[in-house]
Design a protein around this motif. Structure first.
Motif, PDB file in Angstrom:
ATOM      1  N   SER A   1     -13.855  -1.138  -9.333  1.00 48.05           N
ATOM      2  CA  SER A   1     -13.768  -0.255  -8.167  1.00 48.05           C
ATOM      3  C   SER A   1     -14.683  -0.736  -7.051  1.00 48.05           C
ATOM      4  O   SER A   1     -14.333  -0.671  -5.870  1.00 48.05           O
ATOM      5  N   GLY A   2     -15.857  -1.269  -7.436  1.00 52.64           N
ATOM      6  CA  GLY A   2     -16.794  -1.767  -6.433  1.00 52.64           C
ATOM      7  C   GLY A   2     -16.232  -2.926  -5.639  1.00 52.64           C
ATOM      8  O   GLY A   2     -16.356  -2.976  -4.409  1.00 52.64           O
ATOM      9  N   SER A   3     -15.611  -3.874  -6.329  1.00 51.75           N
ATOM     10  CA  SER A   3     -15.079  -5.057  -5.644  1.00 51.75           C
ATOM     11  C   SER A   3     -13.932  -4.695  -4.710  1.00 51.75           C
ATOM     12  O   SER A   3     -13.839  -5.224  -3.593  1.00 51.75           O
ATOM     13  N   THR A   4     -13.049  -3.778  -5.148  1.00 54.06           N
ATOM     14  CA  THR A   4     -11.927  -3.406  -4.292  1.00 54.06           C
ATOM     15  C   THR A   4     -12.375  -2.533  -3.123  1.00 54.06           C
ATOM     16  O   THR A   4     -11.862  -2.661  -2.008  1.00 54.06           O
ATOM     17  N   ILE A   5     -13.346  -1.658  -3.356  1.00 55.47           N
ATOM     18  CA  ILE A   5     -13.853  -0.818  -2.270  1.00 55.47           C
ATOM     19  C   ILE A   5     -14.591  -1.671  -1.243  1.00 55.47           C
ATOM     20  O   ILE A   5     -14.408  -1.510  -0.025  1.00 55.47           O
ATOM     21  N   ILE A   6     -15.418  -2.596  -1.714  1.00 56.42           N
ATOM     22  CA  ILE A   6     -16.111  -3.507  -0.799  1.00 56.42           C
ATOM     23  C   ILE A   6     -15.098  -4.328  -0.007  1.00 56.42           C
ATOM     24  O   ILE A   6     -15.195  -4.464   1.223  1.00 56.42           O
ATOM     25  N   GLY A   7     -14.108  -4.887  -0.720  1.00 56.96           N
ATOM     26  CA  GLY A   7     -13.108  -5.704  -0.051  1.00 56.96           C
ATOM     27  C   GLY A   7     -12.308  -4.926   0.970  1.00 56.96           C
ATOM     28  O   GLY A   7     -12.095  -5.389   2.101  1.00 56.96           O
ATOM     29  N   ALA A   8     -11.867  -3.728   0.601  1.00 58.90           N
ATOM     30  CA  ALA A   8     -11.044  -2.917   1.501  1.00 58.90           C
ATOM     31  C   ALA A   8     -11.812  -2.496   2.752  1.00 58.90           C
ATOM     32  O   ALA A   8     -11.295  -2.585   3.873  1.00 58.90           O
ATOM     33  N   THR A   9     -13.051  -2.040   2.575  1.00 61.99           N
ATOM     34  CA  THR A   9     -13.842  -1.616   3.741  1.00 61.99           C
ATOM     35  C   THR A   9     -14.214  -2.813   4.613  1.00 61.99           C
ATOM     36  O   THR A   9     -14.247  -2.718   5.840  1.00 61.99           O
ATOM     37  N   LEU A  10     -14.482  -3.950   3.977  1.00 63.10           N
ATOM     38  CA  LEU A  10     -14.810  -5.156   4.734  1.00 63.10           C
ATOM     39  C   LEU A  10     -13.611  -5.612   5.568  1.00 63.10           C
ATOM     40  O   LEU A  10     -13.768  -6.133   6.676  1.00 63.10           O
ATOM     41  N   LEU A  11     -12.415  -5.377   5.031  1.00 61.95           N
ATOM     42  CA  LEU A  11     -11.187  -5.775   5.722  1.00 61.95           C
ATOM     43  C   LEU A  11     -10.709  -4.732   6.731  1.00 61.95           C
ATOM     44  O   LEU A  11      -9.723  -4.952   7.426  1.00 61.95           O
TER      45      LEU A  11
END
Length: 269
Positions: free
Chosen positions: A169-179
């Motif tokens: 969840s951390g990697s996808t949340i970081i990726g999504a918000t970064l994008l």
């Protein structure tokens, strides 16, 4: 009876840490030092994967209407939007599915250790704090604004979760918000990506072991899954309410503290 109690504890940890961006592996590696199941290594490894099935059911329950393309209450347009959302989820899980099938065992062999877990906790905690400090306005505040290329890019970030301590969840949340997605979209998309990802992992694990467990082992497995389901329902609702008013910084700080605890416990205590 003590093994049932251990399954309850592990189910609680799974239900909480699977959805919050704090790394379930980081917590499990600590909990395993104090709560050890007295079963074969094969069953334990299967248990830790399959109890995720309970967490998946929680997502389906909480978001049933949003994820159901055949809901009678939806218009034809809304049904198409739901099918479109599922298509984006499938596109997004392809990268981690391919990489996981090809290299998961090798990645676990090389990186599943306290040092890697601790470093991943700390590094991604710092990244999470940095992202939230930018105060950048999101470009996608609705799933209709999440394009297929954007979904694929988020899926590429999920590949990072194959490294223990990163957090799926951390990697996808970081990726999504970064994008450029909003926090709520990032969190929900992370939940949705978990459905095919974790369902596939659970079924694959059961197939590999041949479903050859005793009646008591199935009882322990069912207990952990049910507890994970109940706790996940509460945690998912909490996180969705939380992100409406708060950012993810607190989870970043928590990850850093947990990473330091892991390092201290395994190397200094």
């Amino acid at each position: 009876m003590i093994e049932i109690l251990k399954a309850v504890i592990l189910g609680i940890v799974q239900g909480i840490t699977e959805w919050l961006p704090v790394s379930s592996t980081g917590h499990m590696i600590l909990v395993d030092e104090f709560v050890k199941l007295n079963f074969s290594d094969t069953f334990i490894s299967t248990f830790l994967v399959v109890i995720q099935f309970g967490s998946i059911l929680a997502v389906l329950l909480v978001f049933f209407n949003k994820l159901n393309p055949f809901a009678p209450s939806k218009s034809d347009k809304e049904k198409k939007q739901t099918l479109n959302l599922w298509a984006k989820v499938i596109v997004a899980v392809i990268p981690s599915g391919v990489v996981g099938l090809l290299f998961e065992e090798e990645i676990d062999r090389l990186f599943f250790n306290p040092t890697t877990v601790a470093i991943a906790l700390i590094v991604y905690g710092i990244i999470m704090i940095w992202i939230e400090s930018r105060n950048k306005k999101p470009i996608a505040t609705d799933f209709s604004e999440v394009s297929f290329p954007l979904a694929l890019k988020i899926g590429l970030f999920q590949c990072l979760a194959l490294i223990p301590g990163t957090s799926r969840s951390g990697s996808t949340i970081i990726g999504a918000t970064l994008l450029g997605t909003s926090r709520s979209i990032a969190a929900e998309f992370s939940f949705f990506l978990a459905i095919p990802t974790m369902l596939g992992a659970s079924l694959l694990k059961l197939v590999k072991t041949g479903f050859s467990f005793s009646g008591f082992e199935w009882a322990v497995l069912a207990t952990g899954s049910i507890v994970a389901f109940l706790v996940s329902v509460v945690v998912i609702k909490f996180l969705m309410d939380y992100v409406k008013k708060h950012d993810f910084k607190v989870f970043g700080y928590y990850r850093i503290v947990l990473g330091i605890i892991v390092l201290m416990y395994f190397y200094f205590l």
